[in-house]
Design a protein around this motif. Structure first.
Motif, PDB file in Angstrom:
ATOM      1  N   ASN A   1      51.699  69.389  77.040  1.00  0.00           N
ATOM      2  CA  ASN A   1      53.137  69.600  77.055  1.00  0.00           C
ATOM      3  C   ASN A   1      53.534  70.682  78.054  1.00  0.00           C
ATOM      4  O   ASN A   1      54.499  70.537  78.810  1.00  0.00           O
ATOM      5  N   TYR A   2      52.776  71.769  78.067  1.00  0.00           N
ATOM      6  CA  TYR A   2      53.106  72.898  78.950  1.00  0.00           C
ATOM      7  C   TYR A   2      52.910  72.529  80.418  1.00  0.00           C
ATOM      8  O   TYR A   2      53.609  73.055  81.295  1.00  0.00           O
ATOM      9  N   LEU A   3      51.969  71.632  80.683  1.00  0.00           N
ATOM     10  CA  LEU A   3      51.552  71.365  82.053  1.00  0.00           C
ATOM     11  C   LEU A   3      52.425  70.340  82.783  1.00  0.00           C
ATOM     12  O   LEU A   3      52.097  69.943  83.903  1.00  0.00           O
ATOM     13  N   GLU A   4      53.501  69.899  82.164  1.00  0.00           N
ATOM     14  CA  GLU A   4      54.456  69.038  82.859  1.00  0.00           C
ATOM     15  C   GLU A   4      55.869  69.419  82.436  1.00  0.00           C
ATOM     16  O   GLU A   4      56.075  70.003  81.381  1.00  0.00           O
ATOM     17  N   CYS A   5      56.815  69.077  83.296  1.00  0.00           N
ATOM     18  CA  CYS A   5      58.209  69.363  82.962  1.00  0.00           C
ATOM     19  C   CYS A   5      59.058  68.103  83.046  1.00  0.00           C
ATOM     20  O   CYS A   5      60.282  68.167  83.147  1.00  0.00           O
ATOM     21  N   ASP A   6      58.411  66.936  82.980  1.00  0.00           N
ATOM     22  CA  ASP A   6      59.175  65.698  82.941  1.00  0.00           C
ATOM     23  C   ASP A   6      60.020  65.632  81.671  1.00  0.00           C
ATOM     24  O   ASP A   6      61.073  64.983  81.650  1.00  0.00           O
ATOM     25  N   HIS A   7      59.545  66.299  80.616  1.00  0.00           N
ATOM     26  CA  HIS A   7      60.274  66.279  79.346  1.00  0.00           C
ATOM     27  C   HIS A   7      61.409  67.302  79.299  1.00  0.00           C
ATOM     28  O   HIS A   7      62.208  67.283  78.363  1.00  0.00           O
ATOM     29  N   CYS A   8      61.482  68.176  80.283  1.00  0.00           N
ATOM     30  CA  CYS A   8      62.435  69.293  80.206  1.00  0.00           C
ATOM     31  C   CYS A   8      63.889  68.827  80.142  1.00  0.00           C
ATOM     32  O   CYS A   8      64.691  69.367  79.384  1.00  0.00           O
ATOM     33  N   HIS A   9      64.231  67.814  80.930  1.00  0.00           N
ATOM     34  CA  HIS A   9      65.612  67.348  80.943  1.00  0.00           C
ATOM     35  C   HIS A   9      66.015  66.764  79.598  1.00  0.00           C
ATOM     36  O   HIS A   9      67.194  66.817  79.214  1.00  0.00           O
ATOM     37  N   VAL A  10      65.049  66.205  78.879  1.00  0.00           N
ATOM     38  CA  VAL A  10      65.332  65.598  77.581  1.00  0.00           C
ATOM     39  C   VAL A  10      65.308  66.632  76.464  1.00  0.00           C
ATOM     40  O   VAL A  10      66.186  66.661  75.594  1.00  0.00           O
ATOM     41  N   ALA A  11      64.304  67.516  76.494  1.00  0.00           N
ATOM     42  CA  ALA A  11      64.032  68.375  75.335  1.00  0.00           C
ATOM     43  C   ALA A  11      64.512  69.810  75.464  1.00  0.00           C
ATOM     44  O   ALA A  11      64.641  70.502  74.451  1.00  0.00           O
ATOM     45  N   HIS A  12      64.753  70.298  76.679  1.00  0.00           N
ATOM     46  CA  HIS A  12      65.074  71.712  76.877  1.00  0.00           C
ATOM     47  C   HIS A  12      66.410  71.899  77.600  1.00  0.00           C
ATOM     48  O   HIS A  12      66.444  72.309  78.768  1.00  0.00           O
ATOM     49  N   PRO A  13      67.516  71.626  76.957  1.00  0.00           N
ATOM     50  CA  PRO A  13      68.814  71.728  77.640  1.00  0.00           C
ATOM     51  C   PRO A  13      69.122  73.131  78.160  1.00  0.00           C
ATOM     52  O   PRO A  13      69.691  73.277  79.243  1.00  0.00           O
ATOM     53  N   SER A  14      68.766  74.183  77.404  1.00  0.00           N
ATOM     54  CA  SER A  14      69.060  75.542  77.862  1.00  0.00           C
ATOM     55  C   SER A  14      68.217  75.906  79.073  1.00  0.00           C
ATOM     56  O   SER A  14      68.673  76.602  79.987  1.00  0.00           O
ATOM     57  N   PHE A  15      66.971  75.436  79.116  1.00  0.00           N
ATOM     58  CA  PHE A  15      66.067  75.670  80.236  1.00  0.00           C
ATOM     59  C   PHE A  15      66.614  75.011  81.499  1.00  0.00           C
ATOM     60  O   PHE A  15      66.719  75.633  82.563  1.00  0.00           O
ATOM     61  N   VAL A  16      66.994  73.744  81.366  1.00  0.00           N
ATOM     62  CA  VAL A  16      67.502  72.990  82.507  1.00  0.00           C
ATOM     63  C   VAL A  16      68.848  73.529  82.976  1.00  0.00           C
ATOM     64  O   VAL A  16      69.154  73.538  84.176  1.00  0.00           O
ATOM     65  N   ALA A  17      69.655  74.024  82.032  1.00  0.00           N
ATOM     66  CA  ALA A  17      70.965  74.558  82.393  1.00  0.00           C
ATOM     67  C   ALA A  17      70.847  75.839  83.209  1.00  0.00           C
ATOM     68  O   ALA A  17      71.686  76.118  84.072  1.00  0.00           O
TER      69      ALA A  17
ATOM     70  N   ASP B   1      67.620  88.911  75.112  1.00  0.00           N
ATOM     71  CA  ASP B   1      68.068  87.584  75.531  1.00  0.00           C
ATOM     72  C   ASP B   1      66.915  86.767  76.110  1.00  0.00           C
ATOM     73  O   ASP B   1      66.830  85.544  75.899  1.00  0.00           O
ATOM     74  N   LEU B   2      66.023  87.431  76.839  1.00  0.00           N
ATOM     75  CA  LEU B   2      64.858  86.734  77.386  1.00  0.00           C
ATOM     76  C   LEU B   2      63.990  86.179  76.267  1.00  0.00           C
ATOM     77  O   LEU B   2      63.519  85.043  76.328  1.00  0.00           O
ATOM     78  N   VAL B   3      63.761  86.988  75.236  1.00  0.00           N
ATOM     79  CA  VAL B   3      62.939  86.561  74.104  1.00  0.00           C
ATOM     80  C   VAL B   3      63.602  85.389  73.381  1.00  0.00           C
ATOM     81  O   VAL B   3      62.950  84.403  73.039  1.00  0.00           O
ATOM     82  N   THR B   4      64.900  85.484  73.157  1.00  0.00           N
ATOM     83  CA  THR B   4      65.628  84.402  72.481  1.00  0.00           C
ATOM     84  C   THR B   4      65.536  83.107  73.270  1.00  0.00           C
ATOM     85  O   THR B   4      65.304  82.023  72.708  1.00  0.00           O
ATOM     86  N   PHE B   5      65.690  83.215  74.582  1.00  0.00           N
ATOM     87  CA  PHE B   5      65.603  82.053  75.469  1.00  0.00           C
ATOM     88  C   PHE B   5      64.210  81.421  75.373  1.00  0.00           C
ATOM     89  O   PHE B   5      64.074  80.203  75.204  1.00  0.00           O
ATOM     90  N   ALA B   6      63.176  82.244  75.470  1.00  0.00           N
ATOM     91  CA  ALA B   6      61.807  81.741  75.438  1.00  0.00           C
ATOM     92  C   ALA B   6      61.481  81.087  74.096  1.00  0.00           C
ATOM     93  O   ALA B   6      60.845  80.027  74.041  1.00  0.00           O
ATOM     94  N   GLU B   7      61.904  81.708  73.011  1.00  0.00           N
ATOM     95  CA  GLU B   7      61.571  81.184  71.689  1.00  0.00           C
ATOM     96  C   GLU B   7      62.286  79.874  71.400  1.00  0.00           C
ATOM     97  O   GLU B   7      61.751  79.015  70.684  1.00  0.00           O
ATOM     98  N   GLN B   8      63.466  79.685  71.963  1.00  0.00           N
ATOM     99  CA  GLN B   8      64.161  78.419  71.801  1.00  0.00           C
ATOM    100  C   GLN B   8      63.362  77.294  72.457  1.00  0.00           C
ATOM    101  O   GLN B   8      63.162  76.219  71.871  1.00  0.00           O
ATOM    102  N   VAL B   9      62.898  77.538  73.678  1.00  0.00           N
ATOM    103  CA  VAL B   9      62.114  76.535  74.393  1.00  0.00           C
ATOM    104  C   VAL B   9      60.819  76.235  73.638  1.00  0.00           C
ATOM    105  O   VAL B   9      60.417  75.067  73.492  1.00  0.00           O
ATOM    106  N   ARG B  10      60.173  77.260  73.126  1.00  0.00           N
ATOM    107  CA  ARG B  10      58.895  77.064  72.431  1.00  0.00           C
ATOM    108  C   ARG B  10      59.074  76.283  71.136  1.00  0.00           C
ATOM    109  O   ARG B  10      58.241  75.449  70.778  1.00  0.00           O
ATOM    110  N   SER B  11      60.150  76.549  70.421  1.00  0.00           N
ATOM    111  CA  SER B  11      60.424  75.813  69.194  1.00  0.00           C
ATOM    112  C   SER B  11      60.625  74.329  69.487  1.00  0.00           C
ATOM    113  O   SER B  11      60.150  73.463  68.741  1.00  0.00           O
ATOM    114  N   GLU B  12      61.300  74.048  70.583  1.00  0.00           N
ATOM    115  CA  GLU B  12      61.509  72.655  70.981  1.00  0.00           C
ATOM    116  C   GLU B  12      60.189  71.976  71.318  1.00  0.00           C
ATOM    117  O   GLU B  12      59.974  70.800  70.985  1.00  0.00           O
TER     118      GLU B  12
END
Length: 361
Positions: A199-215, A308-319
Protein backbone atom coordinates in the motif's frame (compact mmCIF):
# COMPACT_ATOMS: atom_id res chain seq x y z
CA UNK A 1 21.13 -9.75 -10.28
CA UNK A 2 19.69 -7.75 -7.40
CA UNK A 3 16.01 -6.89 -7.08
CA UNK A 4 16.90 -3.24 -7.73
CA UNK A 5 18.61 -4.11 -11.02
CA UNK A 6 15.74 -6.34 -12.05
CA UNK A 7 13.35 -3.44 -11.67
CA UNK A 8 15.70 -1.03 -13.45
CA UNK A 9 16.11 -3.45 -16.37
CA UNK A 10 12.37 -3.96 -16.67
CA UNK A 11 11.23 -0.38 -17.07
CA UNK A 12 9.88 -0.97 -20.59
CA UNK A 13 7.66 -3.94 -19.88
CA UNK A 14 4.41 -4.40 -17.96
CA UNK A 15 4.53 -6.53 -14.83
CA UNK A 16 1.60 -8.92 -14.94
CA UNK A 17 1.34 -10.85 -11.69
CA UNK A 18 2.08 -10.11 -8.04
CA UNK A 19 3.16 -12.38 -5.22
CA UNK A 20 0.77 -15.28 -4.81
CA UNK A 21 -1.75 -14.56 -2.08
CA UNK A 22 -0.66 -17.52 0.04
CA UNK A 23 2.39 -15.37 0.85
CA UNK A 24 -0.03 -13.20 2.86
CA UNK A 25 -2.06 -15.98 4.51
CA UNK A 26 0.24 -18.94 5.18
CA UNK A 27 1.76 -18.99 8.71
CA UNK A 28 4.70 -21.06 7.43
CA UNK A 29 5.67 -18.19 5.12
CA UNK A 30 5.89 -15.81 8.06
CA UNK A 31 8.10 -18.29 9.93
CA UNK A 32 10.55 -18.19 7.03
CA UNK A 33 10.33 -14.40 6.83
CA UNK A 34 11.20 -14.00 10.50
CA UNK A 35 14.37 -16.06 10.02
CA UNK A 36 15.40 -14.95 6.55
CA UNK A 37 14.19 -11.34 6.45
CA UNK A 38 13.68 -9.80 9.89
CA UNK A 39 16.61 -11.55 11.60
CA UNK A 40 18.94 -10.63 8.73
CA UNK A 41 18.07 -6.98 8.09
CA UNK A 42 18.77 -3.67 9.79
CA UNK A 43 15.91 -2.80 12.10
CA UNK A 44 15.29 0.64 13.58
CA UNK A 45 15.02 0.43 17.37
CA UNK A 46 15.40 4.01 18.59
CA UNK A 47 16.89 7.48 18.47
CA UNK A 48 19.91 8.96 20.24
CA UNK A 49 17.64 11.34 22.14
CA UNK A 50 16.49 8.29 24.12
CA UNK A 51 20.00 7.69 25.49
CA UNK A 52 21.35 11.19 26.01
CA UNK A 53 22.94 10.58 29.43
CA UNK A 54 25.19 7.83 30.80
CA UNK A 55 22.97 5.09 32.20
CA UNK A 56 20.01 5.86 29.94
CA UNK A 57 18.53 2.74 28.36
CA UNK A 58 15.54 1.50 26.41
CA UNK A 59 14.36 -1.97 25.46
CA UNK A 60 13.01 -3.26 22.16
CA UNK A 61 12.18 -6.46 20.33
CA UNK A 62 13.60 -7.52 16.95
CA UNK A 63 12.45 -10.69 15.20
CA UNK A 64 11.18 -11.98 18.54
CA UNK A 65 14.46 -11.26 20.31
CA UNK A 66 14.54 -8.97 23.38
CA UNK A 67 17.08 -6.15 22.96
CA UNK A 68 18.45 -3.48 25.32
CA UNK A 69 20.27 -0.35 24.18
CA UNK A 70 22.12 1.85 26.66
CA UNK A 71 24.74 4.56 27.00
CA UNK A 72 27.68 3.49 29.12
CA UNK A 73 29.69 5.49 31.61
CA UNK A 74 32.23 5.92 28.81
CA UNK A 75 29.47 7.63 26.73
CA UNK A 76 29.42 4.76 24.21
CA UNK A 77 26.00 3.56 23.05
CA UNK A 78 25.75 -0.24 22.91
CA UNK A 79 23.13 -2.88 22.16
CA UNK A 80 22.80 -6.28 23.82
CA UNK A 81 20.40 -9.17 23.88
CA UNK A 82 18.25 -8.42 26.91
CA UNK A 83 18.93 -11.90 28.28
CA UNK A 84 20.89 -13.03 31.35
CA UNK A 85 23.65 -15.56 30.49
CA UNK A 86 22.90 -17.52 33.68
CA UNK A 87 19.38 -18.90 33.08
CA UNK A 88 18.19 -17.01 29.97
CA UNK A 89 15.92 -14.73 32.00
CA UNK A 90 14.82 -11.47 30.43
CA UNK A 91 17.12 -9.03 32.15
CA UNK A 92 15.48 -5.60 32.07
CA UNK A 93 11.68 -5.49 32.35
CA UNK A 94 11.17 -1.73 31.94
CA UNK A 95 10.73 -0.02 28.57
CA UNK A 96 13.19 2.76 29.43
CA UNK A 97 15.02 4.39 32.32
CA UNK A 98 18.42 5.19 33.78
CA UNK A 99 20.54 2.73 35.77
CA UNK A 100 24.10 2.55 36.97
CA UNK A 101 24.05 -1.21 36.79
CA UNK A 102 21.78 -3.88 35.29
CA UNK A 103 20.42 -6.61 37.56
CA UNK A 104 18.66 -9.88 36.79
CA UNK A 105 15.54 -10.40 38.90
CA UNK A 106 16.03 -14.19 39.05
CA UNK A 107 19.34 -14.85 40.84
CA UNK A 108 20.59 -11.30 41.31
CA UNK A 109 23.39 -11.34 38.77
CA UNK A 110 24.50 -7.80 37.93
CA UNK A 111 26.15 -6.39 34.84
CA UNK A 112 28.04 -3.20 34.08
CA UNK A 113 26.71 -0.90 31.38
CA UNK A 114 29.33 -2.20 28.95
CA UNK A 115 27.88 -5.69 29.34
CA UNK A 116 30.62 -7.11 31.54
CA UNK A 117 29.64 -9.24 34.54
CA UNK A 118 29.72 -7.33 37.80
CA UNK A 119 28.67 -9.94 40.36
CA UNK A 120 27.23 -13.47 40.32
CA UNK A 121 26.10 -13.98 43.95
CA UNK A 122 25.61 -17.74 43.67
CA UNK A 123 29.08 -18.37 42.22
CA UNK A 124 31.61 -18.05 45.03
CA UNK A 125 35.06 -19.41 45.79
CA UNK A 126 36.23 -21.87 43.17
CA UNK A 127 32.98 -21.38 41.23
CA UNK A 128 33.91 -17.78 40.42
CA UNK A 129 36.32 -18.91 37.71
CA UNK A 130 33.42 -20.51 35.85
CA UNK A 131 31.68 -17.21 35.20
CA UNK A 132 34.50 -14.74 34.58
CA UNK A 133 33.59 -14.58 30.89
CA UNK A 134 29.81 -14.50 31.46
CA UNK A 135 28.86 -11.18 29.91
CA UNK A 136 25.84 -9.91 28.02
CA UNK A 137 25.85 -10.90 24.36
CA UNK A 138 26.23 -7.87 22.14
CA UNK A 139 24.14 -7.10 19.07
CA UNK A 140 25.40 -5.32 15.98
CA UNK A 141 24.35 -1.71 16.20
CA UNK A 142 24.95 1.39 14.09
CA UNK A 143 23.81 4.99 14.36
CA UNK A 144 23.24 7.17 11.31
CA UNK A 145 21.42 10.51 11.28
CA UNK A 146 20.71 9.98 15.01
CA UNK A 147 18.70 6.81 14.25
CA UNK A 148 19.73 3.62 16.06
CA UNK A 149 19.61 0.38 14.08
CA UNK A 150 20.45 -3.18 15.09
CA UNK A 151 21.00 -6.33 13.05
CA UNK A 152 20.89 -9.86 14.48
CA UNK A 153 23.05 -11.13 11.61
CA UNK A 154 26.72 -10.86 12.55
CA UNK A 155 27.66 -11.19 8.87
CA UNK A 156 25.38 -8.50 7.49
CA UNK A 157 26.77 -5.62 5.44
CA UNK A 158 27.33 -2.41 7.43
CA UNK A 159 24.31 -0.14 7.63
CA UNK A 160 26.09 2.58 5.68
CA UNK A 161 26.56 0.16 2.76
CA UNK A 162 23.12 -1.45 2.87
CA UNK A 163 20.95 1.31 1.42
CA UNK A 164 22.90 2.89 -1.39
CA UNK A 165 22.90 6.68 -1.11
CA UNK A 166 19.88 6.88 1.22
CA UNK A 167 21.63 8.30 4.28
CA UNK A 168 23.57 10.76 2.14
CA UNK A 169 20.28 11.89 0.64
CA UNK A 170 18.61 12.08 4.07
CA UNK A 171 21.45 14.14 5.53
CA UNK A 172 20.60 17.01 3.16
CA UNK A 173 17.72 17.76 5.54
CA UNK A 174 20.00 19.71 7.86
CA UNK A 175 17.37 20.15 10.56
CA UNK A 176 17.39 16.41 11.38
CA UNK A 177 20.24 16.81 13.87
CA UNK A 178 18.04 19.16 15.90
CA UNK A 179 15.12 16.76 16.21
CA UNK A 180 14.39 14.36 19.03
CA UNK A 181 11.92 11.54 19.54
CA UNK A 182 8.84 13.29 20.89
CA UNK A 183 6.14 10.60 20.89
CA UNK A 184 5.21 7.12 19.72
CA UNK A 185 1.92 5.43 18.99
CA UNK A 186 1.07 1.86 18.04
CA UNK A 187 -1.89 0.36 16.24
CA UNK A 188 -2.70 -3.31 15.66
CA UNK A 189 -4.51 -4.20 12.46
CA UNK A 190 -5.78 -7.36 10.77
CA UNK A 191 -3.55 -7.72 7.74
CA UNK A 192 -0.25 -9.29 6.75
CA UNK A 193 2.75 -6.96 7.13
CA UNK A 194 3.47 -7.06 3.39
CA UNK A 195 0.00 -5.71 2.60
CA UNK A 196 0.92 -2.45 4.34
CA UNK A 197 4.21 -2.30 2.42
CA UNK A 198 2.41 -2.78 -0.88
CA UNK A 199 0.00 0.00 0.00
CA UNK A 200 2.76 2.44 0.94
CA UNK A 201 4.78 1.72 -2.19
CA UNK A 202 2.19 3.04 -4.66
CA UNK A 203 -0.02 6.09 -4.86
CA UNK A 204 -2.50 4.92 -7.48
CA UNK A 205 -4.98 4.60 -4.61
CA UNK A 206 -4.37 8.14 -3.34
CA UNK A 207 -6.98 9.83 -5.52
CA UNK A 208 -9.61 7.36 -4.30
CA UNK A 209 -8.66 6.91 -0.65
CA UNK A 210 -6.78 10.04 0.47
CA UNK A 211 -8.75 13.18 -0.42
CA UNK A 212 -6.87 15.43 2.04
CA UNK A 213 -3.51 14.19 0.72
CA UNK A 214 -4.48 14.80 -2.90
CA UNK A 215 -6.00 18.18 -2.05
CA UNK A 216 -2.78 19.43 -0.47
CA UNK A 217 -0.08 17.95 -2.71
CA UNK A 218 0.59 18.35 -6.42
CA UNK A 219 -0.12 14.86 -7.73
CA UNK A 220 0.83 15.86 -11.28
CA UNK A 221 4.42 16.08 -10.06
CA UNK A 222 4.28 12.98 -7.83
CA UNK A 223 7.24 10.68 -8.40
CA UNK A 224 8.19 7.20 -7.17
CA UNK A 225 11.80 6.16 -7.69
CA UNK A 226 13.40 2.80 -6.88
CA UNK A 227 16.93 2.85 -5.46
CA UNK A 228 19.32 0.34 -3.90
CA UNK A 229 17.31 -1.47 -1.18
CA UNK A 230 15.02 1.53 -0.77
CA UNK A 231 12.60 3.64 -2.73
CA UNK A 232 11.41 7.21 -2.45
CA UNK A 233 8.29 9.16 -3.30
CA UNK A 234 7.55 12.83 -3.21
CA UNK A 235 6.04 15.98 -4.62
CA UNK A 236 5.43 19.61 -3.68
CA UNK A 237 2.47 21.35 -2.09
CA UNK A 238 0.00 22.87 -4.55
CA UNK A 239 0.58 26.60 -5.14
CA UNK A 240 -1.56 28.83 -2.93
CA UNK A 241 -2.98 25.78 -1.18
CA UNK A 242 -3.64 26.21 2.53
CA UNK A 243 -1.92 23.49 4.53
CA UNK A 244 -3.31 23.68 8.06
CA UNK A 245 -1.64 26.56 9.88
CA UNK A 246 1.67 26.01 8.08
CA UNK A 247 3.10 29.09 6.40
CA UNK A 248 4.71 27.43 3.40
CA UNK A 249 6.51 30.60 2.36
CA UNK A 250 8.60 30.28 5.53
CA UNK A 251 8.55 26.49 5.86
CA UNK A 252 11.76 24.49 6.06
CA UNK A 253 10.16 21.79 3.90
CA UNK A 254 8.31 22.89 0.76
CA UNK A 255 7.40 19.37 -0.36
CA UNK A 256 6.89 15.88 0.99
CA UNK A 257 9.53 13.14 1.14
CA UNK A 258 8.39 9.56 1.67
CA UNK A 259 10.95 6.76 1.90
CA UNK A 260 10.75 2.99 2.22
CA UNK A 261 13.72 0.97 3.49
CA UNK A 262 13.88 -2.79 3.18
CA UNK A 263 12.09 -4.58 4.65
CA UNK A 264 9.58 -2.83 6.94
CA UNK A 265 10.60 0.77 7.63
CA UNK A 266 9.02 3.92 6.21
CA UNK A 267 10.33 7.39 6.88
CA UNK A 268 8.33 10.51 6.09
CA UNK A 269 9.07 14.23 6.09
CA UNK A 270 6.04 16.46 5.54
CA UNK A 271 5.90 20.06 4.31
CA UNK A 272 6.25 22.63 7.07
CA UNK A 273 8.57 23.05 10.05
CA UNK A 274 11.42 20.58 10.54
CA UNK A 275 9.87 17.18 11.16
CA UNK A 276 10.25 13.47 10.62
CA UNK A 277 8.16 10.41 11.33
CA UNK A 278 8.95 6.73 11.05
CA UNK A 279 6.54 3.86 10.53
CA UNK A 280 7.53 0.29 11.29
CA UNK A 281 5.29 -2.66 10.58
CA UNK A 282 5.88 -5.54 12.99
CA UNK A 283 4.30 -8.94 12.24
CA UNK A 284 2.28 -10.36 15.13
CA UNK A 285 1.08 -13.36 13.14
CA UNK A 286 0.52 -14.12 9.47
CA UNK A 287 -2.66 -12.04 9.36
CA UNK A 288 -2.07 -9.52 12.14
CA UNK A 289 0.47 -6.69 12.30
CA UNK A 290 1.39 -3.76 14.49
CA UNK A 291 2.17 -0.33 13.12
CA UNK A 292 4.61 1.70 15.22
CA UNK A 293 4.36 5.43 14.49
CA UNK A 294 7.19 7.56 15.92
CA UNK A 295 7.33 11.35 15.65
CA UNK A 296 10.42 13.55 15.74
CA UNK A 297 10.26 17.30 16.33
CA UNK A 298 12.51 19.84 18.00
CA UNK A 299 10.43 19.95 21.18
CA UNK A 300 7.80 17.80 22.87
CA UNK A 301 5.53 20.84 23.20
CA UNK A 302 4.31 20.99 19.62
CA UNK A 303 3.33 24.20 17.89
CA UNK A 304 -0.06 24.36 16.20
CA UNK A 305 1.64 23.86 12.83
CA UNK A 306 3.33 20.71 14.10
CA UNK A 307 0.06 19.42 15.56
CA UNK A 308 -1.52 19.97 12.16
CA UNK A 309 1.19 17.85 10.54
CA UNK A 310 0.47 14.99 12.95
CA UNK A 311 -3.29 15.25 12.36
CA UNK A 312 -2.74 15.22 8.60
CA UNK A 313 -0.45 12.18 8.76
CA UNK A 314 -2.73 10.20 11.07
CA UNK A 315 -5.73 10.78 8.83
CA UNK A 316 -3.86 9.30 5.86
CA UNK A 317 -2.64 6.35 7.94
CA UNK A 318 -6.11 5.56 9.23
CA UNK A 319 -7.37 5.46 5.67
CA UNK A 320 -4.58 3.06 4.72
CA UNK A 321 -5.32 0.68 7.59
CA UNK A 322 -8.93 0.35 6.45
CA UNK A 323 -7.74 -0.49 2.93
CA UNK A 324 -5.26 -3.22 3.88
CA UNK A 325 -7.74 -4.88 6.25
CA UNK A 326 -10.21 -5.13 3.35
CA UNK A 327 -7.40 -6.48 1.20
CA UNK A 328 -6.59 -9.21 3.71
CA UNK A 329 -10.17 -10.51 3.43
CA UNK A 330 -9.66 -10.86 -0.31
CA UNK A 331 -6.31 -12.63 0.11
CA UNK A 332 -8.19 -15.49 1.82
CA UNK A 333 -10.74 -15.77 -0.99
CA UNK A 334 -10.60 -18.50 -3.62
CA UNK A 335 -11.59 -15.94 -6.28
CA UNK A 336 -8.01 -15.11 -7.28
CA UNK A 337 -4.54 -16.25 -6.27
CA UNK A 338 -2.52 -13.31 -7.63
CA UNK A 339 -2.93 -9.63 -8.41
CA UNK A 340 -1.70 -7.48 -11.30
CA UNK A 341 0.95 -4.77 -11.45
CA UNK A 342 0.50 -1.50 -13.25
CA UNK A 343 3.48 0.22 -14.86
CA UNK A 344 3.43 2.80 -12.03
CA UNK A 345 4.00 0.15 -9.36
CA UNK A 346 7.72 -0.49 -9.84
CA UNK A 347 8.40 0.04 -6.14
CA UNK A 348 6.06 -2.85 -5.29
CA UNK A 349 7.80 -4.99 -7.90
CA UNK A 350 11.12 -4.20 -6.24
CA UNK A 351 9.75 -5.15 -2.82
CA UNK A 352 8.26 -8.41 -4.08
CA UNK A 353 11.48 -9.35 -5.86
CA UNK A 354 13.39 -8.76 -2.64
CA UNK A 355 10.97 -10.89 -0.63
CA UNK A 356 11.32 -13.80 -3.07
CA UNK A 357 15.10 -13.39 -3.17
CA UNK A 358 15.34 -13.41 0.64
CA UNK A 359 13.14 -16.53 0.83
CA UNK A 360 15.27 -18.23 -1.83
CA UNK A 361 12.27 -18.59 -4.15
Amino acid sequence: MTAYNKVQNATNRTFERTLTYDKYTDPKVLEKEMDLIFAKSWQLVGHVSQVEKAGDFFTAEVAGEPIIVNRGKDEVVRAFYNVCPHRATKLEKNEAGNKKILQCAYHGWTFKLDGQLNKAPNFKGEDEACVKDACLRSVRMEILESLIFVNLDDNAKPLSESYGDFFERLSKNTFLSELKRTSQKTRTFKANWKAFMDNYLECDHCHVAHPSFVAALDMNDYQIITCENYSMQGTVVKPDKKYGTVNLDEAEMQGGQFYWLWPNLMLTIYPGPGNMATIQIIPIDHETSMAVYTYYFRDENLSQAEKDLVTFAEQVRSEDIELVELEQIGFRSRAFNKGRYSSSEKAIVQFHEMVLEALNE
